[in-house]
Scaffold this motif. Structure first.
Motif, short mmCIF file in Angstrom:
data_model
loop_
_atom_site.label_atom_id
_atom_site.label_comp_id
_atom_site.label_asym_id
_atom_site.label_seq_id
_atom_site.Cartn_x
_atom_site.Cartn_y
_atom_site.Cartn_z
N LYS A 1 -5.81 38.37 34.75
CA LYS A 1 -6.17 37.09 34.12
C LYS A 1 -7.16 37.31 32.98
CE LYS A 1 -5.53 34.23 38.22
NZ LYS A 1 -6.23 33.46 39.27
N ALA A 2 -8.08 38.25 33.18
CA ALA A 2 -9.10 38.50 32.16
C ALA A 2 -8.51 39.08 30.88
CB ALA A 2 -10.17 39.44 32.70
N ILE A 3 -7.46 39.85 30.99
CA ILE A 3 -6.87 40.47 29.80
C ILE A 3 -5.74 39.62 29.22
CG2 ILE A 3 -5.17 41.94 30.97
CD1 ILE A 3 -7.43 43.15 28.15
N ALA A 4 -5.24 38.65 29.98
CA ALA A 4 -4.09 37.85 29.57
C ALA A 4 -4.49 36.70 28.65
CB ALA A 4 -3.35 37.33 30.80
N ASP A 5 -5.11 37.04 27.56
CA ASP A 5 -5.54 36.06 26.56
C ASP A 5 -5.42 36.77 25.21
OD1 ASP A 5 -7.45 33.54 25.91
OD2 ASP A 5 -8.11 35.30 24.77
N PRO A 6 -4.83 36.12 24.21
CA PRO A 6 -4.63 36.79 22.92
C PRO A 6 -5.92 37.33 22.29
CG PRO A 6 -3.41 34.73 22.98
CD PRO A 6 -4.25 34.77 24.22
N THR A 7 -6.99 36.56 22.35
CA THR A 7 -8.26 37.03 21.78
C THR A 7 -8.80 38.22 22.54
OG1 THR A 7 -8.78 34.82 20.96
CG2 THR A 7 -10.63 36.36 21.19
N ARG A 8 -8.72 38.17 23.86
CA ARG A 8 -9.23 39.28 24.66
C ARG A 8 -8.38 40.54 24.48
NH1 ARG A 8 -10.95 34.82 27.90
NH2 ARG A 8 -9.18 34.80 29.31
N LEU A 9 -7.08 40.37 24.31
CA LEU A 9 -6.23 41.52 24.01
C LEU A 9 -6.63 42.15 22.67
CD1 LEU A 9 -2.72 40.31 25.18
CD2 LEU A 9 -4.00 42.25 26.09
N GLN A 10 -6.92 41.31 21.68
CA GLN A 10 -7.36 41.82 20.38
C GLN A 10 -8.69 42.56 20.51
OE1 GLN A 10 -7.20 38.05 18.19
NE2 GLN A 10 -5.62 38.97 16.88
N ILE A 11 -9.62 41.98 21.24
CA ILE A 11 -10.93 42.61 21.44
C ILE A 11 -10.76 43.95 22.16
CG2 ILE A 11 -13.10 42.44 22.72
CD1 ILE A 11 -12.98 39.38 22.18
N PHE A 12 -9.96 43.95 23.21
CA PHE A 12 -9.75 45.18 23.97
C PHE A 12 -9.19 46.27 23.08
CE2 PHE A 12 -7.69 48.08 26.89
CZ PHE A 12 -8.65 48.20 27.89
#
Length: 124
Positions: free
Chosen positions: A43-54
């Protein structure tokens, strides 16, 4: 990751059901607490912004990135980026190191390995 076996084959002398839909599913389940932790990571990684940050952190030349640099790359304000970083850090996907007034983030390889293990089970 701990696996628990549920359901056992019929004992000797018991008749097997004639209408089974699969040939003996092993019922090897992930421990419930582990499944909840992994779901939280997903859930923590399943966000477009968080994927970009990662991805930005993962590909950083030094393997780490400062909140200020991430905010500039993304075009977001620092509190917004910090919120996303906190979610990923709490989920075990990132490491955080405080240096002066700024926080630096790097990939938590142990957490990433856990995700890979659940997404690529045949790699074991």
């Amino acid at each position: 990751m701990s696996i628990t076996a549920y359901g056992t084959p019929n004992a000797v002398g018991e008749e097997a059901e004639a209408d089974t839909c699969s040939p003996g599913l092993a019922c090897l389940l992930i421990d419930r607490e582990e499944a909840e932790r992994l779901a939280g990571m997903l859930k923590a990684i399943a966000d477009p912004t968080r994927l970009q940050i990662f991805r930005l952190i993962e590909r950083a030349p030094t393997g780490e990135a400062c909140v200020c640099d991430l905010a500039e790359c993304l075009g977001f304000r620092q509190p917004t980026v910090s919120h996303h970083l906190k979610l990923m850090t709490d989920a075990g996907l990132l490491n955080k190191e405080r240096r002066g007034t700024w926080s630096w983030y790097s990939v938590n390889h142990s957490g990433l390995r856990k995700l890979r293990d659940i997404l690529e089970p045949s790699a074991h």
